[in-house]
Design an enzyme around this catalytic site. Structure first.
Site, short mmCIF file in Angstrom:
data_model
loop_
_atom_site.label_atom_id
_atom_site.label_comp_id
_atom_site.label_asym_id
_atom_site.label_seq_id
_atom_site.Cartn_x
_atom_site.Cartn_y
_atom_site.Cartn_z
N ARG A 147 28.22 94.17 78.56
CA ARG A 147 27.02 93.96 79.28
C ARG A 147 26.95 93.86 81.08
O ARG A 147 25.88 94.25 81.43
CB ARG A 147 26.46 92.29 78.91
CG ARG A 147 25.44 91.87 79.66
CD ARG A 147 24.78 90.78 78.78
NE ARG A 147 25.54 89.79 78.47
CZ ARG A 147 26.13 88.87 79.18
NH1 ARG A 147 25.97 88.82 80.43
NH2 ARG A 147 27.06 87.81 78.80
N TYR B 30 0.24 101.11 84.33
CA TYR B 30 0.69 101.44 82.94
C TYR B 30 0.60 100.15 82.13
O TYR B 30 0.85 99.35 82.58
CB TYR B 30 2.56 101.77 82.84
CG TYR B 30 2.80 101.71 81.35
CD1 TYR B 30 2.42 102.79 80.42
CD2 TYR B 30 3.67 100.78 81.04
CE1 TYR B 30 2.93 102.93 79.30
CE2 TYR B 30 4.14 100.50 79.62
CZ TYR B 30 3.73 101.83 78.74
OH TYR B 30 4.17 101.64 77.53
N ASP C 248 6.62 103.91 90.10
CA ASP C 248 6.96 104.58 88.68
C ASP C 248 6.64 105.75 88.73
O ASP C 248 5.81 106.31 88.70
CB ASP C 248 6.01 103.55 87.91
CG ASP C 248 5.98 104.00 86.15
OD1 ASP C 248 6.79 104.97 86.17
OD2 ASP C 248 5.76 103.33 85.54
N LYS D 104 10.86 108.95 78.19
CA LYS D 104 9.90 110.22 78.52
C LYS D 104 10.57 111.19 78.73
O LYS D 104 11.48 111.76 78.02
CB LYS D 104 8.85 109.71 79.38
CG LYS D 104 8.25 108.28 79.02
CD LYS D 104 7.50 108.13 78.10
CE LYS D 104 7.34 106.46 77.45
NZ LYS D 104 6.46 105.99 78.53
C1 LIG Z 1 6.16 104.32 78.92
C2 LIG Z 1 5.91 104.12 80.07
C3 LIG Z 1 6.59 102.99 80.66
C4 LIG Z 1 7.43 101.76 79.60
O1 LIG Z 1 8.38 102.40 79.25
P1 LIG Z 1 9.13 102.15 77.87
O2 LIG Z 1 10.33 102.95 77.94
O3 LIG Z 1 7.98 102.41 76.69
O4 LIG Z 1 9.37 100.61 78.00
C5 LIG Z 1 6.27 102.50 81.97
N1 LIG Z 1 5.41 103.32 82.80
C6 LIG Z 1 5.16 104.49 82.35
C7 LIG Z 1 4.31 105.35 83.16
C8 LIG Z 1 5.34 105.26 80.98
O5 LIG Z 1 4.85 106.09 80.39
#
Ligand SMILES: *Cc1c(COP(=O)(O)O)cnc(C)c1O
Length: 367
Positions: free
Chosen positions: A42, A94, A165, A190
């Site tokens: 962890r 988001y 982000d 992503k």
């Molecule tokens: C998908 C996404 C998130 C969240 O990520 P997860 O892996 O689904 O928890 C945050 N910010 C953006 C811009 C995203 O496309």
């Protein structure tokens, strides 16, 4: 090392005597007590160590922390803030992270949501108790562009840290830490993962300061960490990230042009298009415009659903960043309180042959 070389070599931290050429998967949750060794998975694990080393290098930071999802990564930043902190966040943040701030951190932190395409709105929203400015650019799903340099210099002047982000741009096209941000966040589900088969998140810090120590404490003690297998898969995926991103951006550029000239399309949102309101700023902070675009089809929600339903190579599913093209009517995905236009279609442009993608879109849009 150049980016393509980093992507391929920085994810290997091999320290066993056989010297395998690729980082093996270490599933053991515990390690023999000895000086300098890892203790418990962890807290750390060789695959996670390799991944975090790679992520830090990709975003030009001093250190990285990986998580079991992008949402867990974002949440670690909010959890590391002292209670009573004020946060300035984008009005089109988001939706999953926005829901955390509004519903989970209610009573702990306060938030102001502002339109960050005008940096002056950030300056006006900063209060004495503001501890974080959260930036997301390009934004989801309108691909709005915020000026990272300007926002960071406004925040720095008021001693407020900035987290960005960077999921839509990827580290290949945008490196916020190099233009003033303190922390970069990714949903590695992503583009970093790139094949729609890994859930993960990441934070990269410019400096290992006290705040970063708190984030690392949340990671280790909160325990929302990726499994060794997920960390291994991500290292494997990232080796091809620079070349995948070149393909995604090239394809998105072609599709955006095509849609922009189509009689059935009302508007196209892609920062690579000169008429996009954020294009000029995008050019100053992005080396490519990414693989995401949105467009408004002429007509209502039903018409948008009809177009999506006719497509063969664009899968009607949420998420983005995989080699396969994905498409969705975004308002349907965001739920009843969504502010997204009903006829907005969001596309994650994949790496199928462009002729097939254009032919498919053409037949779907024809009446
Ligand atoms: C998908 C996404 C998130 C969240 O990520 P997860 O892996 O689904 O928890 C945050 N910010 C953006 C811009 C995203 O496309």
């Amino acid at each position: 090392m150049k980016l393509e070389t980093i992507a391929i070599h920085a994810g290997n931290y091999v320290n066993d005597s056989n010297k395998p050429a690729v980082q093996p998967i270490t599933t053991s949750t515990t390690f023999l007590h000895q000086e300098d060794s890892m203790v418990y998975s962890r807290a750390n694990n060789p695959n996670r160590f390799a991944l975090e080393n790679l992520l830090a290098k990709l975003e030009f930071g001093e250190d990285a922390a990986s998580f079991s999802s992008g949402n867990a990564a974002g949440m670690a930043v909010f959890q590391a803030l002292e209670p009573g902190s004020h946060i300035v966040a984008p009005d089109d943040m988001y939706h999953g992270l926005r829901a955390q701030l509004v519903q989970m951190f209610q009573g702990i932190h306060t938030v102001s949501f502002v339109d960050m395409t005008n940096p002056e709105n950030v300056a006006e929203a900063i209060l004495p108790e503001t501890k974080l400015v959260w930036v997301e650019t390009p934004s989801n799903p309108l691909l709005k562009i915020s000026d990272i340099r300007k926002i960071c210099s406004i925040a720095a002047g008021k001693k407020v840290r900035v987290a960005c982000d960077n999921t839509f741009a990827s580290p290949v096209f945008q490196n916020p830490l190099l233009i003033g941000a303190d922390i970069v966040m990714h949903s590695s589900t992503k583009y970093l993962g790139g094949h729609s088969d890994i859930l993960g998140g990441a934070l990269v810090a410019k400096h290992k300061d006290d705040f970063w120590e708190k984030v690392k404490f949340v990671q280790k003690t909160g325990g929302a960490v990726p499994s060794p297998f997920d960390a291994y898969l991500l290292c494997r995926s990232i080796k091809t990230l620079p070349y995948r991103m070149k393909g995604h951006a090239e394809h998105a550029g072609i599709l955006a042009e095509y849609l922009n000239n189509h009689s059935q399309v009302e508007a196209v949102y892609y920062p690579g298009i000169k008429s996009h309101p954020g294009h000029e700023i995008a050019v100053t902070q992005m080396s490519g415009f990414g693989g995401m675009l949105s467009f408004l089809v002429k007509g209502d929600a039903l018409r948008a659903d009809e177009v999506i339903g006719k497509l063969k190579y664009f899968t009607n599913a949420t998420s983005l960043g995989g080699v396969e093209s994905l498409i969705e009517r975004r308002a349907a995905s965001e739920g009843p309180d969504s502010l997204t236009p009903e006829n907005l279609i969001r596309v994650s442009v994949g790496l199928e042959h462009m002729d097939d993608l254009l032919m498919d879109m053409d037949q779907a849009l024809s009446k």
